[in-house]
Design a protein around this motif. Structure first.
Motif, PDB file in Angstrom:
ATOM      1  N   VAL A  31       1.073  -1.017   0.270  1.00  0.00           N
ATOM      2  CA  VAL A  31       0.006  -0.155  -0.042  1.00  0.00           C
ATOM      3  C   VAL A  31       0.824   1.408  -0.063  1.00  0.00           C
ATOM      4  O   VAL A  31       1.992   1.381   0.814  1.00  0.00           O
ATOM      5  N   LYS A  32       0.582   2.059  -1.035  1.00  0.00           N
ATOM      6  CA  LYS A  32       1.544   3.327  -1.213  1.00  0.00           C
ATOM      7  C   LYS A  32       1.716   4.167   0.095  1.00  0.00           C
ATOM      8  O   LYS A  32       2.623   4.606   0.534  1.00  0.00           O
ATOM      9  N   ARG A  33       0.446   4.169   1.025  1.00  0.00           N
ATOM     10  CA  ARG A  33       0.513   5.105   1.977  1.00  0.00           C
ATOM     11  C   ARG A  33       1.403   4.832   2.988  1.00  0.00           C
ATOM     12  O   ARG A  33       1.977   5.380   3.733  1.00  0.00           O
ATOM     13  N   GLU A  34       1.218   3.376   3.256  1.00  0.00           N
ATOM     14  CA  GLU A  34       2.435   2.899   4.549  1.00  0.00           C
ATOM     15  C   GLU A  34       3.730   2.810   3.832  1.00  0.00           C
ATOM     16  O   GLU A  34       4.498   2.867   4.812  1.00  0.00           O
ATOM     17  N   ALA A  35       3.972   2.734   2.672  1.00  0.00           N
ATOM     18  CA  ALA A  35       5.247   2.604   2.125  1.00  0.00           C
ATOM     19  C   ALA A  35       5.748   3.834   2.299  1.00  0.00           C
ATOM     20  O   ALA A  35       7.149   4.201   2.492  1.00  0.00           O
ATOM     21  N   ASP A  36       5.013   4.752   1.997  1.00  0.00           N
ATOM     22  CA  ASP A  36       5.687   6.461   2.203  1.00  0.00           C
ATOM     23  C   ASP A  36       5.970   6.601   3.555  1.00  0.00           C
ATOM     24  O   ASP A  36       6.911   7.093   3.502  1.00  0.00           O
ATOM     25  N   ALA A  37       5.291   6.082   4.360  1.00  0.00           N
ATOM     26  CA  ALA A  37       5.513   6.271   5.919  1.00  0.00           C
ATOM     27  C   ALA A  37       6.864   5.548   6.113  1.00  0.00           C
ATOM     28  O   ALA A  37       7.839   6.222   6.778  1.00  0.00           O
ATOM     29  N   VAL A  38       7.118   4.303   5.532  1.00  0.00           N
ATOM     30  CA  VAL A  38       8.535   3.803   5.913  1.00  0.00           C
ATOM     31  C   VAL A  38       9.613   4.543   5.124  1.00  0.00           C
ATOM     32  O   VAL A  38      10.469   4.692   5.761  1.00  0.00           O
ATOM     33  N   ALA A  39       9.344   5.157   3.906  1.00  0.00           N
ATOM     34  CA  ALA A  39      10.475   5.831   3.285  1.00  0.00           C
ATOM     35  C   ALA A  39      10.749   7.056   4.089  1.00  0.00           C
ATOM     36  O   ALA A  39      11.840   7.578   4.294  1.00  0.00           O
ATOM     37  N   VAL A  40       9.839   7.815   4.438  1.00  0.00           N
ATOM     38  CA  VAL A  40       9.942   8.961   5.335  1.00  0.00           C
ATOM     39  C   VAL A  40      10.857   8.725   6.471  1.00  0.00           C
ATOM     40  O   VAL A  40      11.876   9.479   6.707  1.00  0.00           O
ATOM     41  N   LYS A  41      10.546   7.840   7.123  1.00  0.00           N
ATOM     42  CA  LYS A  41      11.403   7.182   8.538  1.00  0.00           C
ATOM     43  C   LYS A  41      12.874   6.874   8.142  1.00  0.00           C
ATOM     44  O   LYS A  41      13.852   7.439   8.801  1.00  0.00           O
ATOM     45  N   ALA A  42      12.859   6.196   7.100  1.00  0.00           N
ATOM     46  CA  ALA A  42      14.338   5.731   6.512  1.00  0.00           C
ATOM     47  C   ALA A  42      15.017   7.178   6.108  1.00  0.00           C
ATOM     48  O   ALA A  42      16.224   7.085   6.439  1.00  0.00           O
TER      49      ALA A  42
END
Length: 365
Positions: A31-42
């Motif tokens: 899911v893109k929204r959840e993937a976006d949160a992971v990318a921001v954190k990284a």
């Protein structure tokens, strides 16, 4: 854009470049929204490490790191508060990385704490968490606080001060139970006479007393100050026969320093014997501050005597003496003439309350 998201099959990946180094990894999310949160954190972590930051610990690990770094430099009481927080009150936050803490998580943990603790204690719990997270920011473990929770509004309760008319009787009760020149008897007089904290009485030394100027300069204090405090005549006369060239002023029979809380049991017994409220070691310091203020000492001078950094802290120590208010009310009544009205109405009430006298044949019955 700081980073890019792209899909490989159904799974989203991210890529970004910092200081010439390219990073590309899978988010493991579809899911893109959840993937976006992971990318921001990284990406935020990568920026932090690029400028020399440390790895992000869990809250449990942060407590251990703080204690390791601060135990040699802070008071034992302060260390104990943080240690107790980490041992008993982390709840669901214990194994959460501090960069992942959210407002919702912190509020839920506080609700769990409130099940067995008062709101004022919950505010202290929140302050310890804030202390730890702000230290993590200074250490560059995280770039900023990731949660925002306000302190609870707490109803202020009246606190006891030692009643002046019963001070002599109370000190006699302490002496009866502790010995006239025992460590507790000396300590309570240092707290009442010059506003020392109980822990400061356990480190008080004779060489810090200036007998010529009649001042005492605490050499080990909470705020690291070394400001002289005038010693009142009654305390000077009490200490003079005990005078020594050096060493602890308050000590056990074997010469060792007293343990924290050593005055509590005897003080509570003296309170009971004299019929007064819950006067503790810290409330003796509050009594010292309140009496200084009532006798006309400006608040900034009271602040200096208590060795406070913030004048708001000093204000919190001062309790209202209602005897002074009562006398002021009476003076106002005299100035305005209202006391005359009180006398008049009191006289009329007394006349009305007198029994009626019946007259028969011109004589009282």
């Amino acid at each position: 854009m700081s980073y890019q998201l792209f899909r490989v099959g159904k799974v989203w990946h991210y890529r970004f470049q910092i200081d010439g180094a390219r990073v590309q990894k899978s988010t493991r999310e579809t899911v893109k929204r959840e993937a976006d949160a992971v990318a921001v954190k990284a990406y935020e972590r990568a920026k932090l490490w690029a400028r020399g930051g440390e790895s992000v610990p869990t809250l449990r690990e942060l407590v251990a790191l703080w204690l390791e770094m601060h135990r040699p430099t802070v008071s034992a009481a302060h260390s104990k508060v943080v240690e107790t927080f980490g041992r008993l009150h982390l709840y669901d936050l214990a194994d959460v990385e501090i960069s992942d803490l959210t407002t919702e998580m912190v509020e839920h943990a506080r609700l769990l704490y409130l099940e067995a603790h008062a709101p004022a204690s919950a505010n202290q719990w929140l302050n310890v968490l804030r202390l730890l997270c702000r230290w993590a920011i200074r250490r560059k473990m995280i770039p900023s606080l990731t949660w925002s929770v306000k302190l609870l509004k707490v109803q202020k309760r009246p606190r006891e001060t030692l009643p002046v008319p019963r001070a002599t009787k109370w000190l006699a009760a302490v002496d009866e139970r502790a010995g006239a020149c025992g460590p507790v008897a000396i300590a309570v007089r240092l707290m009442l006479g010059i506003g020392l904290r109980e822990v400061e009485t356990t480190t008080a030394r004779w060489e810090w007393m200036d007998w010529e100027r009649r001042t005492y300069t605490p050499g080990i204090t909470k705020g690291r100050e070394a400001d002289p405090v005038p010693v009142p005549d009654w305390l000077y006369v009490y200490l003079l026969p005990l005078r020594a060239a050096s060493g602890l002023i308050v000590r056990r029979s074997d010469g060792a320093a007293c343990a924290p809380g050593f005055t509590r049991k005897i003080m509570l017994a003296a309170n009971s014997a004299c019929g007064i409220g819950h006067v503790t070691a810290h409330r003796l310091r509050g009594t010292f501050a309140t009496l200084l203020s009532e006798q006309g000492a400006p608040i900034h001078m009271v602040k200096q005597a208590l060795r406070h950094k913030n004048i708001n802290t000093t204000m919190a120590y001062l309790e209202t003496n209602m005897d002074l208010v009562s006398r002021a009310q009476q003076r106002i009544a005299t100035i305005t003439g209202l006391d005359a009205e009180t006398t008049k109405h009191s006289g009329e009430k007394m006349a009305n309350d007198m029994p009626e006298t019946r007259m028969e044949h011109g004589r009282p019955d």
